[in-house]
Design an enzyme around this catalytic site. Structure first.
Site, PDB file in Angstrom:
ATOM      1  N   GLU A  53      79.208  78.489 200.779  1.00  0.00           N
ATOM      2  CA  GLU A  53      80.274  79.452 200.452  1.00  0.00           C
ATOM      3  C   GLU A  53      79.681  80.555 199.575  1.00  0.00           C
ATOM      4  OE1 GLU A  53      83.673  80.207 201.158  1.00  0.00           O
ATOM      5  OE2 GLU A  53      83.021  81.875 199.899  1.00  0.00           O
ATOM      6  N   LYS A  54      79.969  81.808 199.963  1.00  0.00           N
ATOM      7  CA  LYS A  54      79.373  82.920 199.194  1.00  0.00           C
ATOM      8  C   LYS A  54      80.272  83.380 198.040  1.00  0.00           C
ATOM      9  CE  LYS A  54      80.935  86.583 202.334  1.00  0.00           C
ATOM     10  NZ  LYS A  54      80.593  87.677 203.195  1.00  0.00           N
ATOM     11  N   GLY A  75     102.873  92.804 204.981  1.00  0.00           N
ATOM     12  CA  GLY A  75     103.603  93.984 204.511  1.00  0.00           C
ATOM     13  C   GLY A  75     104.996  93.615 204.028  1.00  0.00           C
ATOM     14  N   GLU A  94     106.075  90.652 203.012  1.00  0.00           N
ATOM     15  CA  GLU A  94     106.047  89.823 201.793  1.00  0.00           C
ATOM     16  C   GLU A  94     105.841  90.697 200.553  1.00  0.00           C
ATOM     17  OE1 GLU A  94     103.504  86.394 202.064  1.00  0.00           O
ATOM     18  OE2 GLU A  94     104.765  85.452 203.577  1.00  0.00           O
ATOM     19  N   GLY A 118      96.799  94.622 209.606  1.00  0.00           N
ATOM     20  CA  GLY A 118      96.176  93.521 210.329  1.00  0.00           C
ATOM     21  C   GLY A 118      94.854  93.109 209.715  1.00  0.00           C
ATOM     22  N   HIS A 144     124.674  65.388 202.249  1.00  0.00           N
ATOM     23  CA  HIS A 144     125.550  66.484 201.848  1.00  0.00           C
ATOM     24  C   HIS A 144     125.574  66.595 200.325  1.00  0.00           C
ATOM     25  CE1 HIS A 144     128.929  69.213 201.794  1.00  0.00           C
ATOM     26  NE2 HIS A 144     129.492  68.459 200.855  1.00  0.00           N
TER      27      HIS A 144
HETATM   28  P1  FAD Z   1      89.075  82.180 204.988  1.00  0.00           P
HETATM   29  O1  FAD Z   1      90.144  81.569 204.199  1.00  0.00           O
HETATM   30  O2  FAD Z   1      88.987  83.656 205.058  1.00  0.00           O
HETATM   31  O3  FAD Z   1      87.705  81.593 204.414  1.00  0.00           O
HETATM   32  C1  FAD Z   1      86.466  82.053 204.864  1.00  0.00           C
HETATM   33  C2  FAD Z   1      85.432  81.792 203.778  1.00  0.00           C
HETATM   34  O4  FAD Z   1      84.132  82.040 204.308  1.00  0.00           O
HETATM   35  C3  FAD Z   1      85.570  82.731 202.577  1.00  0.00           C
HETATM   36  O5  FAD Z   1      85.648  81.964 201.401  1.00  0.00           O
HETATM   37  C4  FAD Z   1      84.315  83.574 202.614  1.00  0.00           C
HETATM   38  O6  FAD Z   1      83.846  83.921 201.327  1.00  0.00           O
HETATM   39  C5  FAD Z   1      83.340  82.644 203.323  1.00  0.00           C
HETATM   40  N1  FAD Z   1      82.242  83.327 203.996  1.00  0.00           N
HETATM   41  C6  FAD Z   1      82.299  84.366 204.874  1.00  0.00           C
HETATM   42  N2  FAD Z   1      81.068  84.699 205.324  1.00  0.00           N
HETATM   43  C7  FAD Z   1      80.217  83.858 204.700  1.00  0.00           C
HETATM   44  C8  FAD Z   1      78.788  83.728 204.740  1.00  0.00           C
HETATM   45  N3  FAD Z   1      78.033  84.503 205.495  1.00  0.00           N
HETATM   46  N4  FAD Z   1      78.229  82.762 203.968  1.00  0.00           N
HETATM   47  C9  FAD Z   1      78.990  81.955 203.175  1.00  0.00           C
HETATM   48  N5  FAD Z   1      80.332  82.054 203.093  1.00  0.00           N
HETATM   49  C10 FAD Z   1      80.930  82.983 203.858  1.00  0.00           C
HETATM   50  N6  FAD Z   1      98.412  81.860 205.809  1.00  0.00           N
HETATM   51  C11 FAD Z   1      99.354  80.915 205.726  1.00  0.00           C
HETATM   52  O7  FAD Z   1      99.286  79.913 206.450  1.00  0.00           O
HETATM   53  N7  FAD Z   1     100.400  81.016 204.850  1.00  0.00           N
HETATM   54  C12 FAD Z   1     100.526  82.088 204.032  1.00  0.00           C
HETATM   55  O8  FAD Z   1     101.478  82.152 203.248  1.00  0.00           O
HETATM   56  C13 FAD Z   1      99.543  83.109 204.087  1.00  0.00           C
HETATM   57  N8  FAD Z   1      99.630  84.182 203.283  1.00  0.00           N
HETATM   58  C14 FAD Z   1      98.649  85.130 203.333  1.00  0.00           C
HETATM   59  C15 FAD Z   1      98.746  86.228 202.500  1.00  0.00           C
HETATM   60  C16 FAD Z   1      97.766  87.205 202.521  1.00  0.00           C
HETATM   61  C17 FAD Z   1      97.880  88.398 201.602  1.00  0.00           C
HETATM   62  C18 FAD Z   1      96.642  87.060 203.387  1.00  0.00           C
HETATM   63  C19 FAD Z   1      95.547  88.093 203.412  1.00  0.00           C
HETATM   64  C20 FAD Z   1      96.539  85.973 204.235  1.00  0.00           C
HETATM   65  C21 FAD Z   1      97.541  84.998 204.219  1.00  0.00           C
HETATM   66  N9  FAD Z   1      97.491  83.896 205.058  1.00  0.00           N
HETATM   67  C22 FAD Z   1      98.468  82.950 205.006  1.00  0.00           C
HETATM   68  C23 FAD Z   1      96.394  83.713 206.027  1.00  0.00           C
HETATM   69  C24 FAD Z   1      95.352  82.693 205.525  1.00  0.00           C
HETATM   70  O9  FAD Z   1      94.886  83.086 204.259  1.00  0.00           O
HETATM   71  C25 FAD Z   1      94.206  82.603 206.511  1.00  0.00           C
HETATM   72  O10 FAD Z   1      94.711  82.339 207.798  1.00  0.00           O
HETATM   73  C26 FAD Z   1      93.247  81.477 206.128  1.00  0.00           C
HETATM   74  O11 FAD Z   1      92.719  81.674 204.840  1.00  0.00           O
HETATM   75  C27 FAD Z   1      92.092  81.397 207.142  1.00  0.00           C
HETATM   76  O12 FAD Z   1      91.242  80.372 206.775  1.00  0.00           O
HETATM   77  P2  FAD Z   1      89.703  80.392 207.196  1.00  0.00           P
HETATM   78  O13 FAD Z   1      89.107  79.153 206.613  1.00  0.00           O
HETATM   79  O14 FAD Z   1      89.574  80.630 208.643  1.00  0.00           O
HETATM   80  O15 FAD Z   1      89.073  81.690 206.496  1.00  0.00           O
END
Ligand code: FAD
Length: 466
Positions: free
Chosen positions: A32-33, A183, A185, A268, A440
């Site tokens: 994790e970076k 948007g 939220e 998006g 209820h």
């Molecule tokens: P991420 O959570 O993006 O994690 C990816 C990780 O990979 C990051 O920590 C990043 O630092 C790391 N990484 C990337 N490249 C590298 C590399 N080269 N080397 C090492 N590490 C790396 N979803 C919900 O279900 N409910 C919600 O209420 C909700 N609210 C949201 C509100 C906002 C404002 C946003 C932006 C998103 C929200 N989401 C919500 C969406 C949700 O956050 C994402 O769908 C989810 O985090 C995706 O998980 P992931 O593990 O695929 O990626």
């Protein structure tokens, strides 16, 4: 160092995959970076919902007199709000690190780069590099905010959700580009905090993935709270005048300008594959995400991808489910993610939650369907809460054996929806839900009554006039 599985990214996709892999006896390394917990814990789900709770508390104060409580003085303290948010985020991210450790997952802090089908180079925090090898590699690198090509989009004061979560000074006037989940939220939160909010949405309805009746209802309720929503509208340019930003909007050919302090871009998200070296390895991807097969395997055998980085439904719980399933498939289990039963919640005023087909989708699929609805204005618990705007809408097969979809707009919709998810997962008939005793006074009674309406047994709805 050799591993059975190297996971790139410690978000809800990656860390869940790492833990599940360890549970299944794999030797797992996770890289994790930034901070563990990814977008969800650090800049997404958790910080937004913390601010949403603050907005709900403020809302109680704003309407305290309706509950018979006179509050003379109160004010929002954004610094304390931020402190609370940071504390919650830290508690959860530390929890993830603790779980990884307890499951004996090896943790590497640094930026990962794929250098072959079984090796990853890590640029460690101090700048030095090391190479690790793994039989399988899982890319769970997530997504980042995307900005549309609008003139002025990079001006100071034009922000994304990441910066919006850090605010310590409330924008008096805010324009939000995009009426999707993020948007909407932020509109609800910042409007409640006291900002004058305008949403500019290109399509003719907000949250377009939701049942039309629900999104129109939400539009009206947000309008009632003072949030302006410009539909079928396009932001053509953002410019700076004195201390303000000016947003040029074209609504169906009619041009207007709105002056504001901040513009929040929420149009998006796009895959984050920066520095991963996908092209050199021949891993196929496009703007929507990395291409994977039913095992979440990319075009290079042994390299897998899940979560936001493969596009699809960008939600934390979807990423986590994919994280579990990908490692189960790597070890030979044939589990799968049920993409037809994804609960989707929008935390606004009121909350919206859906699962399954919308009425439009049922229509487009030429399904013979029936609809049952129950308004929260007829639900005792909602009335005691002074929170009775909204309804539960159930879409079921005409023979009433299958529930196609459930759409809730109203109090605690994000929790209530799981009653529908479980009923649909268990393939309960409408009659079986309708005849299940509900306590209820509870909000759940609204779901039961909506199904009772379909089988002709609704008690708290007057019979249709003949
Ligand atoms: P991420 O959570 O993006 O994690 C990816 C990780 O990979 C990051 O920590 C990043 O630092 C790391 N990484 C990337 N490249 C590298 C590399 N080269 N080397 C090492 N590490 C790396 N979803 C919900 O279900 N409910 C919600 O209420 C909700 N609210 C949201 C509100 C906002 C404002 C946003 C932006 C998103 C929200 N989401 C919500 C969406 C949700 O956050 C994402 O769908 C989810 O985090 C995706 O998980 P992931 O593990 O695929 O990626």
């Amino acid at each position: 160092m050799n591993a059975d599985l190297i996971v790139i990214g410690g978000g809800p996709g990656g860390y869940v995959a790492a833990i599940r892999g360890a549970q299944l006896g794999l030797k797992v390394i996770i890289v994790e970076k930034n901070e563990f917990g990814g977008t969800c814990l650090n800049t997404g789900c958790i910080p937004t919902k913390t601010l949403f709770k603050d907005a709900q508390v403020l809302n109680y104060f704003n309407y305290a007199e309706e509950y018979g409580i006179k509050v003379d003085e109160y004010k929002l303290d954004l610094e304390k709000v931020q402190k609370r948010k940071k504390h919650i985020v830290k508690t959860l991210t530390s929890g993830v690190k603790g779980l990884l450790k307890a499951n004996k997952v090896t943790v590497e802090k640094g930026e990962a780069k794929l250098i072959s089908k079984d090796s990853v180079e890590i640029k460690l925090e101090g700048g030095s590099k090391k190479i690790i090898k793994g039989k399988n590699i899982l890319i769970a690198s997530g997504s980042k905010s995307s900005k549309p090509p609008i003139k002025g989009i990079d001006l100071e004061g034009v922000i994304t959700s990441k910066e919006a979560l850090e605010i310590t000074k409330l924008p008096q006037k805010l324009v939000i580009i995009g009426g999707g989940v993020i948007g909407i939220e932020f509109a609800g939160i910042l409007n409640e905090f006291g900002s004058d909010v305008t949403i500019v949405e290109f399509l003719n309805n907000i949250i377009p993935m939701v049942d039309n009746e629900v999104s129109s209802r939400l539009t009206k309720l947000l309008n009632k709270r003072g949030i302006k929503i410009l539909l079928s509208s396009k932001v053509e340019e953002i410019s700076k005048s004195d201390k303000e930003l000016v947003v040029d909007i074209n609504q169906n050919g009619e041009k207007t300008k709105i002056a504001c302090n901040n513009v929040l871009v929420s149009t998006g998200r796009e895959l984050d594959v920066d520095g991963l070296n996908l092209d050199n390895l021949g891993i196929k991807y496009d703007k929507k995400g990395i291409k994977v097969d039913e095992n979440y395997c990319t075009s290079v055998p042994g390299i897998y991808a899940i979560g936001d980085v493969i596009g699809g439904i960008m939600l934390a719980h979807v990423a986590s489910e994919e994280g579990k399933v990908v490692v189960e498939r790597i070890v030979g289990e044939k589990t799968s993610v049920d993409y037809d039963l994804v609960p989707n919640s929008i935390f606004t005023f009121p909350e919206v939650s859906t699962v399954g087909l919308s009425e439009e989708e049922a229509k487009n699929k030429n399904l013979d369907y029936v609809v049952g609805k129950f308004q929260f204005s007829g639900n005792g618990k909602a009335l005691t809460m002074n929170d009775s705007d909204g309804m539960v809408k159930v879409i079921a097969s005409k023979d009433k054996t299958t529930i196609y979809g459930v759409h809730i707009i109203g109090p605690n919709a994000s929790d209530l929806i799981h009653e529908a998810v479980i009923a649909m997962k268990a393939m309960l008939t409408v009659e079986e839900v309708a005849s299940t005793m509900h306590g209820h006074p509870t909000l759940s009674e609204a779901f039961a009554e909506a199904t009772m309406g379909i089988v002709g047994k609704a008690i708290h709805v007057p019979p249709a006039r003949r």
